[in-house]
Design a protein around this motif. Structure first.
Motif, PDB file in Angstrom:
ATOM      1  N   GLY A  44       0.956  -1.601  -0.653  1.00 45.18           N
ATOM      2  CA  GLY A  44       0.209  -0.041  -0.004  1.00 45.18           C
ATOM      3  C   GLY A  44       1.228   1.343  -0.651  1.00 45.18           C
ATOM      4  O   GLY A  44       0.800   2.401  -0.849  1.00 45.18           O
ATOM      5  N   GLN A  45       1.970   0.907   0.903  1.00 40.29           N
ATOM      6  CA  GLN A  45       3.065   2.170   0.572  1.00 40.29           C
ATOM      7  C   GLN A  45       3.104   3.180  -0.197  1.00 40.29           C
ATOM      8  O   GLN A  45       3.514   4.095  -0.218  1.00 40.29           O
ATOM      9  CB  GLN A  45       3.982   2.051   1.811  1.00 40.29           C
ATOM     10  CG  GLN A  45       3.565   1.866   3.193  1.00 40.29           C
ATOM     11  CD  GLN A  45       5.159   1.884   4.059  1.00 40.29           C
ATOM     12  OE1 GLN A  45       5.735   2.525   3.925  1.00 40.29           O
ATOM     13  NE2 GLN A  45       4.909   0.594   4.897  1.00 40.29           N
ATOM     14  N   SER A  46       3.847   2.315  -1.455  1.00 45.95           N
ATOM     15  CA  SER A  46       4.532   2.041  -2.486  1.00 45.95           C
ATOM     16  C   SER A  46       3.789   2.399  -3.719  1.00 45.95           C
ATOM     17  O   SER A  46       3.745   2.679  -4.679  1.00 45.95           O
ATOM     18  CB  SER A  46       5.762   0.991  -3.157  1.00 45.95           C
ATOM     19  OG  SER A  46       6.293   0.589  -2.048  1.00 45.95           O
ATOM     20  N   PHE A  47       2.564   2.106  -3.801  1.00 45.25           N
ATOM     21  CA  PHE A  47       1.043   1.848  -4.328  1.00 45.25           C
ATOM     22  C   PHE A  47       1.110   3.248  -5.154  1.00 45.25           C
ATOM     23  O   PHE A  47       0.890   3.228  -5.828  1.00 45.25           O
ATOM     24  CB  PHE A  47       0.029   1.213  -3.595  1.00 45.25           C
ATOM     25  CG  PHE A  47      -0.752   1.146  -5.079  1.00 45.25           C
ATOM     26  CD1 PHE A  47      -1.690   1.596  -5.697  1.00 45.25           C
ATOM     27  CD2 PHE A  47      -1.086  -1.008  -5.545  1.00 45.25           C
ATOM     28  CE1 PHE A  47      -2.742   1.071  -6.584  1.00 45.25           C
ATOM     29  CE2 PHE A  47      -1.843  -0.905  -6.802  1.00 45.25           C
ATOM     30  CZ  PHE A  47      -2.415  -0.149  -7.104  1.00 45.25           C
ATOM     31  N   ALA A  48       0.732   4.235  -4.628  1.00 44.35           N
ATOM     32  CA  ALA A  48      -0.099   5.457  -5.229  1.00 44.35           C
ATOM     33  C   ALA A  48       1.658   6.120  -5.827  1.00 44.35           C
ATOM     34  O   ALA A  48       1.343   6.630  -6.612  1.00 44.35           O
ATOM     35  CB  ALA A  48      -0.034   6.410  -3.751  1.00 44.35           C
ATOM     36  N   ILE A  49       2.899   6.248  -5.552  1.00 35.17           N
ATOM     37  CA  ILE A  49       3.739   6.646  -6.363  1.00 35.17           C
ATOM     38  C   ILE A  49       4.017   6.409  -7.494  1.00 35.17           C
ATOM     39  O   ILE A  49       4.605   6.829  -8.607  1.00 35.17           O
ATOM     40  CB  ILE A  49       4.478   6.949  -4.863  1.00 35.17           C
ATOM     41  CG1 ILE A  49       5.733   7.979  -5.602  1.00 35.17           C
ATOM     42  CG2 ILE A  49       5.607   5.737  -5.012  1.00 35.17           C
ATOM     43  CD1 ILE A  49       7.256   8.179  -4.658  1.00 35.17           C
ATOM     44  N   GLN A  50       3.870   5.257  -7.713  1.00 34.01           N
ATOM     45  CA  GLN A  50       4.596   3.928  -8.499  1.00 34.01           C
ATOM     46  C   GLN A  50       3.197   4.891 -10.052  1.00 34.01           C
ATOM     47  O   GLN A  50       3.275   4.307 -10.745  1.00 34.01           O
ATOM     48  CB  GLN A  50       4.425   2.898  -8.351  1.00 34.01           C
ATOM     49  CG  GLN A  50       5.828   2.435  -7.662  1.00 34.01           C
ATOM     50  CD  GLN A  50       5.598   0.537  -7.310  1.00 34.01           C
ATOM     51  OE1 GLN A  50       5.999  -0.167  -7.724  1.00 34.01           O
ATOM     52  NE2 GLN A  50       4.727   0.514  -5.710  1.00 34.01           N
ATOM     53  N   HIS A  51       2.164   4.721  -9.086  1.00 32.96           N
ATOM     54  CA  HIS A  51       1.031   4.847 -10.416  1.00 32.96           C
ATOM     55  C   HIS A  51       0.602   6.648 -11.055  1.00 32.96           C
ATOM     56  O   HIS A  51       0.227   6.678 -11.349  1.00 32.96           O
ATOM     57  CB  HIS A  51      -0.395   4.221  -9.835  1.00 32.96           C
ATOM     58  CG  HIS A  51      -0.643   3.353  -9.972  1.00 32.96           C
ATOM     59  ND1 HIS A  51      -0.339   1.749  -8.799  1.00 32.96           N
ATOM     60  CD2 HIS A  51      -0.982   2.655 -10.525  1.00 32.96           C
ATOM     61  CE1 HIS A  51      -0.861   1.041  -9.059  1.00 32.96           C
ATOM     62  NE2 HIS A  51      -0.963   1.123 -10.132  1.00 32.96           N
ATOM     63  N   LEU A  52       1.936   7.008 -10.294  1.00 28.61           N
ATOM     64  CA  LEU A  52       1.837   8.490 -11.198  1.00 28.61           C
ATOM     65  C   LEU A  52       2.360   8.949 -12.449  1.00 28.61           C
ATOM     66  O   LEU A  52       0.980   9.598 -13.312  1.00 28.61           O
ATOM     67  CB  LEU A  52       2.600   9.698  -9.998  1.00 28.61           C
ATOM     68  CG  LEU A  52       1.978   9.744  -9.247  1.00 28.61           C
ATOM     69  CD1 LEU A  52       3.305  10.900  -7.784  1.00 28.61           C
ATOM     70  CD2 LEU A  52       0.592  11.289  -8.227  1.00 28.61           C
ATOM     71  N   GLN A  53       3.161   7.887 -12.493  1.00 30.45           N
ATOM     72  CA  GLN A  53       3.657   8.368 -13.870  1.00 30.45           C
ATOM     73  C   GLN A  53       2.682   7.381 -14.801  1.00 30.45           C
ATOM     74  O   GLN A  53       2.308   7.837 -16.188  1.00 30.45           O
ATOM     75  CB  GLN A  53       4.858   7.806 -14.495  1.00 30.45           C
ATOM     76  CG  GLN A  53       5.090   8.297 -15.399  1.00 30.45           C
ATOM     77  CD  GLN A  53       6.954   7.681 -15.689  1.00 30.45           C
ATOM     78  OE1 GLN A  53       7.275   6.165 -15.819  1.00 30.45           O
ATOM     79  NE2 GLN A  53       7.735   7.832 -16.305  1.00 30.45           N
ATOM     80  N   ALA A  54       1.718   6.234 -14.653  1.00 32.09           N
ATOM     81  CA  ALA A  54       1.148   6.373 -15.277  1.00 32.09           C
ATOM     82  C   ALA A  54      -0.300   6.620 -15.544  1.00 32.09           C
ATOM     83  O   ALA A  54      -0.794   6.228 -16.532  1.00 32.09           O
ATOM     84  CB  ALA A  54       0.764   4.794 -14.575  1.00 32.09           C
TER      85      ALA A  54
END
Lengths: 253, 260
Positions: free
Chosen positions: B54-64
């Motif tokens: 959950g902690q890493s999910f948000a930042i990884q989807h910004l570019q997407a």
């Protein structure tokens, strides 16, 4: 000397080399219900858009209560309320919420004033109703409420009778007369509905192809042109049956 | 100044109450769920996810969310002046004691609020979807660096702000482009085409940093991977876009005859 609420001098608008409005000189005095008459495409709305600063003149000046619109925009426009073409509001907001924005931009307008103007125009019970559900007549009345919200000296109405049914028309005329009497508001109304304007206006200007062909007190113009009603006057002037040069741009002092 | 604040508050309230904002949230939520599903089926090869918590999910989807966010920003930018003009509601504001300059500044600020709002909305939805699908996790990982939960939160917020900054530059461009259009659909289409074409600036290594679409894709990642000099230079490029289009828009709007 009469107070001049609205004055234009040599007001001109040229678009793509074509003059839409040419050297329009108008004087509207305090207490007038001034009819700005002309056929479709004569330049009425363009003139009103210039007076309300939505469009910039190619040349000429506009004064509102003696203030230059170009140099003292905020002070001048604060004395004006208007409906340009048709009244438009945010449909998802209520009548009250729409007027609240206007009140905030005018400054120093209390919430009680919003309720007061809605009562004046007969929309007190629709205060919280979303404007998207309003009929055209109701929107016109809301437009007038918006126009008088800031205690204006001058209210400009652009073709206010468009799309309004006969009952709505009668109510609007009564409202305008009442506001002119009780709130001491000067009106500048553009229209091509001549019978209604004759009943309402004490002064008129007739515009055709961007030029003022005649201007003055209704009674004086009727006498000068030897006609019995505004419709005959209008048709004679527009059709050019009378040599009207000596009356062109006549100003009332 | 008072008028700018009044108009900004009005627009912000409309934004927060708008069904469109809810729609954007739903779209992001669905996209993130699809991403999580594909990760669970095919691993990193089927998704943008590298670290599944959950902690890493948000930042990884910004570019997407590059294309979606670009479209949403273009739509909002078009609604600020163009739609107000076509619907006629701009008359009610500009026939009051509000100067053209005040109106335009309030619109630029409203755009800024919107971009920050949807960026942080994405982060919140990302946290929710990521945690629901994979659990919160013990650490945040991004660009091959691990952070403690508190550090991870800070880095995510920093990335969201950097992401917003680039999209404000794009949004200012969209706002000015919309002023020259007659219909929202045309304005949004032009800006979407620019996004799609602009992303191919990646094949021009000497020019790509000057293209706002490159910054939209990578500026928030550059914070973690590039040198400070590169980050400052890219930040300057974005700032230049904001400044140039702001000035261009302001000068144009102050002289524009409004066809309302």
């Amino acid at each position: 000397m009469t107070n001049i609420v609205l004055e234009t001098k040599d007001l001109t608008k040229v678009i793509h080399g074509k003059p839409i409005v040419s050297n329009v000189n108008i004087q509207v005095s305090t207490g007038d219900i001034f009819g700005f008459l002309g056929p479709n495409g004569a330049g009425k709305t363009t003139t009103i858009r210039m007076i309300t600063h939505l469009v910039f003149p190619t040349s000429g000046e506009i004064w509102i209560s003696g203030l230059s619109l170009r140099e003292h925009f905020k002070e001048a426009i604060s004395k004006v309320g208007c409906i340009v073409e048709n009244p438009t509001f945010y449909p998802n907001l209520s009548a009250y919420q729409n007027l609240k924005l206007s009140a905030a931009l005018l400054g120093n307008i209390q919430n009680e004033r919003i309720e007061e103007v809605l009562t004046i125009v007969g929309l007190a019970s629709q205060l919280k109703q979303k404007v998207g559900t309003f009929s055209l007549g109701m929107k016109q009345r809301l437009g007038i409420a918006n126009a008088i919200l800031g205690y204006p000296k001058l209210v400009i109405l652009d073709e206010p009778t468009n799309g309004v049914d006969p009952i709505g028309l009668r109510e609007m005329k009564a409202l305008i007369k009442e506001l002119a009497n009780k709130e001491k508001i000067t009106f500048f109304i553009s229209s091509h509905m001549l019978r209604e304007m004759e009943d309402l206006c004490n002064k008129v200007a007739i515009i055709q192809k961007g030029e003022i062909l005649a201007q003055g007190q209704v009674s004086s113009l009727l006498a000068a042109y030897s006609v019995v009603n505004l419709e005959d006057l209008f048709l004679q002037i527009i059709q050019g049956d009378i040599n009207n040069d000596k009356y062109r741009n006549t100003l009332e002092i | 100044m008072t008028n700018i604040v009044t108009l900004l508050r009005f627009e912000t309230k409309r934004l927060l109450r708008s069904k469109i904002s809810l729609l954007y949230a739903v779209i992001y939520g669905i996209c993130f769920l699809i991403s999580a599903y594909f990760y669970s089926m095919y691993g990193s090869e089927g998704s943008v996810l590298v670290t599944s918590n959950g902690q890493s999910f948000a930042i990884q989807h910004l570019q997407a969310s590059f294309l979606f966010t670009g479209v949403f920003v273009a739509i909002y930018a078009s609604s600020l002046i163009l739609q107000e003009r076509t619907k006629g509601t701009i008359k009610n504001i500009l026939t009051r004691p509000v100067t053209r300059g005040e109106f335009f500044v309030s619109r630029a600020l409203s755009l800024t609020v919107f971009v920050i709002f949807i960026s942080f909305m994405m982060i919140v939805i990302g946290y929710i979807v990521g945690t629901a699908c994979f659990g919160w996790g013990d650490y945040m990982e991004f660009a091959e660096v691990r952070y403690t939960p508190i550090e991870g939160l800070f880095q995510t917020l920093k990335a969201a702000l950097a992401f917003s900054y680039a999209y404000i530059g794009y949004g200012m461009m969209a706002l000015v482009v919309s002023m020259f259009m007659d219909q929202m659909i045309t304005s949004v289409t032009v800006m979407t085409l620019l996004i799609m074409v602009g992303q191919y600036a990646e094949v021009l290594p000497n020019m790509k940093a000057g293209v706002i679409m490159h910054q939209m894709l990578f500026y928030h990642i550059d914070l973690f991977q590039e040198s400070q000099a590169v980050v400052i230079l890219n930040g300057f490029v974005i700032g230049l876009y904001i400044l140039v289009f702001f000035i261009l828009g302001l000068v144009t709007f102050r002289k524009q005859n409004l066809k309302v």
